[in-house]
Design an enzyme around this catalytic site. Structure first.
Site, PDB file in Angstrom:
ATOM      1  N   SER A   1       0.842  -1.188   0.000  1.00  0.00           N
ATOM      2  CA  SER A   1       0.000   0.000   0.000  1.00  0.00           C
ATOM      3  C   SER A   1       0.889   1.255   0.000  1.00  0.00           C
ATOM      4  O   SER A   1       1.718   1.424  -0.893  1.00  0.00           O
ATOM      5  CB  SER A   1      -0.962  -0.051   1.188  1.00  0.00           C
TER       6      SER A   1
ATOM      7  N   ARG B   1     -12.642   6.577   8.978  1.00  0.00           N
ATOM      8  CA  ARG B   1     -12.140   5.208   8.923  1.00  0.00           C
ATOM      9  C   ARG B   1     -13.173   4.265   8.314  1.00  0.00           C
ATOM     10  O   ARG B   1     -12.832   3.351   7.561  1.00  0.00           O
ATOM     11  CB  ARG B   1     -11.765   4.736  10.332  1.00  0.00           C
TER      12      ARG B   1
ATOM     13  N   ASP C   1      -8.969  -4.476  -6.636  1.00  0.00           N
ATOM     14  CA  ASP C   1      -8.557  -3.312  -5.847  1.00  0.00           C
ATOM     15  C   ASP C   1      -9.113  -2.046  -6.488  1.00  0.00           C
ATOM     16  O   ASP C   1      -8.766  -1.704  -7.624  1.00  0.00           O
ATOM     17  CB  ASP C   1      -7.029  -3.265  -5.784  1.00  0.00           C
TER      18      ASP C   1
ATOM     19  N   HIS D   1      -8.200  -4.110  -1.839  1.00  0.00           N
ATOM     20  CA  HIS D   1      -6.932  -3.498  -1.440  1.00  0.00           C
ATOM     21  C   HIS D   1      -6.322  -4.190  -0.217  1.00  0.00           C
ATOM     22  O   HIS D   1      -5.106  -4.167  -0.033  1.00  0.00           O
ATOM     23  CB  HIS D   1      -7.150  -2.017  -1.144  1.00  0.00           C
TER      24      HIS D   1
END
Length: 381
Positions: A168, A229, A309, A343
């Site tokens: 990432s 989040r 992703d 992801h």
């Protein structure tokens, strides 16, 4: 990959593969001493330390910063390979449990005895990101993080690392390091991170940052960070996983509650207790500043992409691979995974990532990228 693939991160990865590092080989010239001028805690199999350095940041000028690192090393003093490991913006220096520091860490599936990154065969170095403690409230470029890695290596008297393994945001920083300090790097494994931030992904993150700002305006930063989040979790995962995992909406005390809300609340509660709004904002921004010219990279790169992703589209990984192949990068490789975890596959698809890491670190150009060809495609140069 089946949509019912286990999500139990505590399940051990197959450890039957033999050691892939030859401690007497030519790539094993770098040791990891701990200088006497570095504040460190040494408990035998792992070391933690802090180093104050001065860096020139791309968008904020000269700053004195503190670099917090951890080294896992059970090589019994041998001149073993050095591997730098980095994760996403919420990852820290603690990768996996050790006798010295028994907390789980963020990547125990890949780091540990018998794992692809085995501290008995290589010295594993990791770092808290600049700004992760919330005290550096300035724009942070991924290139700044790469310079922080180089400064840490200087302080530890490590001239060269055998591999940089980044996932990432860590992959983005790894690409920056390959451009800026390629002479100090043996190879790069870039998992779910490429040379640019996709505009769609940047839009996701911009809205997350607005959620944090809105919480701050309401004097409720915790709630704003929690909401950000939760938005982030939606971008990390896939509709296919949610369809398989969560039940339809139901009425609870006169209100409609959808099946994923409990899960999202749990993710938010875990996150807000260990992250500051400032850190989240600045590191989120940093992802969007990513800009690397792949043609400048002259070290071997293994690009690992996930077809599902949505933050790092497969087309961008393919474009990175093509640019590396057309440029000066020797023998680039592209591995393509299929995963309902999108992801987050680098955290969830433990066996596939294990095999890719073992092959890359072994330099085995003919090793299959996955034990299941239907779930993983490898494209050599």
């Amino acid at each position: 990959m089946s949509l019912t693939h286990s999500t139990n991160a505590s399940e051990p990865v197959e450890a039957a593969c033999p050691p892939r590092f030859d401690a007497g080989g030519p790539a094993c010239a770098a040791a990891v001493p701990v200088p006497t001028n570095v504040s460190a805690v040494d408990r035998g199999d792992a070391v933690r330390g802090e180093i104050a350095v001065v860096l020139t940041l791309r968008h904020a000028g000269v700053r004195e910063v503190v670099l917090r690192y951890e080294i896992q090393d059970r090589t019994a003093g041998t001149q073993a390979p050095v591997v730098f490991v980095a994760g996403g913006i919420s990852a820290d220096r603690h990768l996996a449990p050790s006798r010295a520091f028994p907390a789980p860490g963020w990547w125990p599936a890949q780091v540990g005895e018998g794992r692809a990154l085995d501290p008995r065969r290589c010295r594993i170095v990791s770092l808290d990101w600049l700004g992760a403690d919330g005290t550096l409230d300035v724009p942070l470029d991924p290139a700044d993080q790469a310079e922080a890695v180089a400064a840490l290596l200087d302080a530890l008297r490590i001239e060269r690392i055998d591999a940089f393994v980044g996932s990432s945001y860590g992959a983005m920083v790894g690409l920056q390091f390959a451009v800026l300090h390629g002479d100090r790097l043996g190879q790069l494994v870039a998992i779910s991170g490429v040379h640019r931030a996709h505009p769609y992904a940047s839009a996701w993150r911009a809205l997350q940052r607005r959620a944090v700002a809105l919480g701050s305006l309401q004097c409720d930063e915790t709630h704003g960070l929690a909401l950000a989040r939760q938005f982030a979790i939606l971008s990390y995962r896939t509709p296919e996983e949610f369809d398989e995992r969560f039940a339809p909406a139901r009425v609870v005390e006169g209100r409609v509650r959808v099946g994923a809300e409990d899960y999202l609340d749990h993710c938010a509660a875990r996150f807000v207790g260990r992250s500051s709004p400032t850190a989240y904002l600045r590191l989120s921004e940093s992802i969007d500043l990513q800009a690397v010219e792949p043609a400048r990279i002259r070290v071997p790169v293994s690009v690992v992409a996930v077809a599902e992703d949505r933050l790092v589209p497969l087309a961008d990984a393919q474009a990175l691979f093509a640019a590396l192949h057309a440029g000066a990068c020797p023998h680039p490789r592209l591995h393509v995974l299929r995963s309902p975890y999108g992801h987050d596959a680098f955290l969830k698809e433990e066996a596939d990532i294990d095999v890719i890491l073992r092959a890359a670190l072994a330099g085995a150009s003919n090793t299959p990228a996955s034990p299941a060809p239907t779930s993983n495609q490898e494209i050599p140069a």
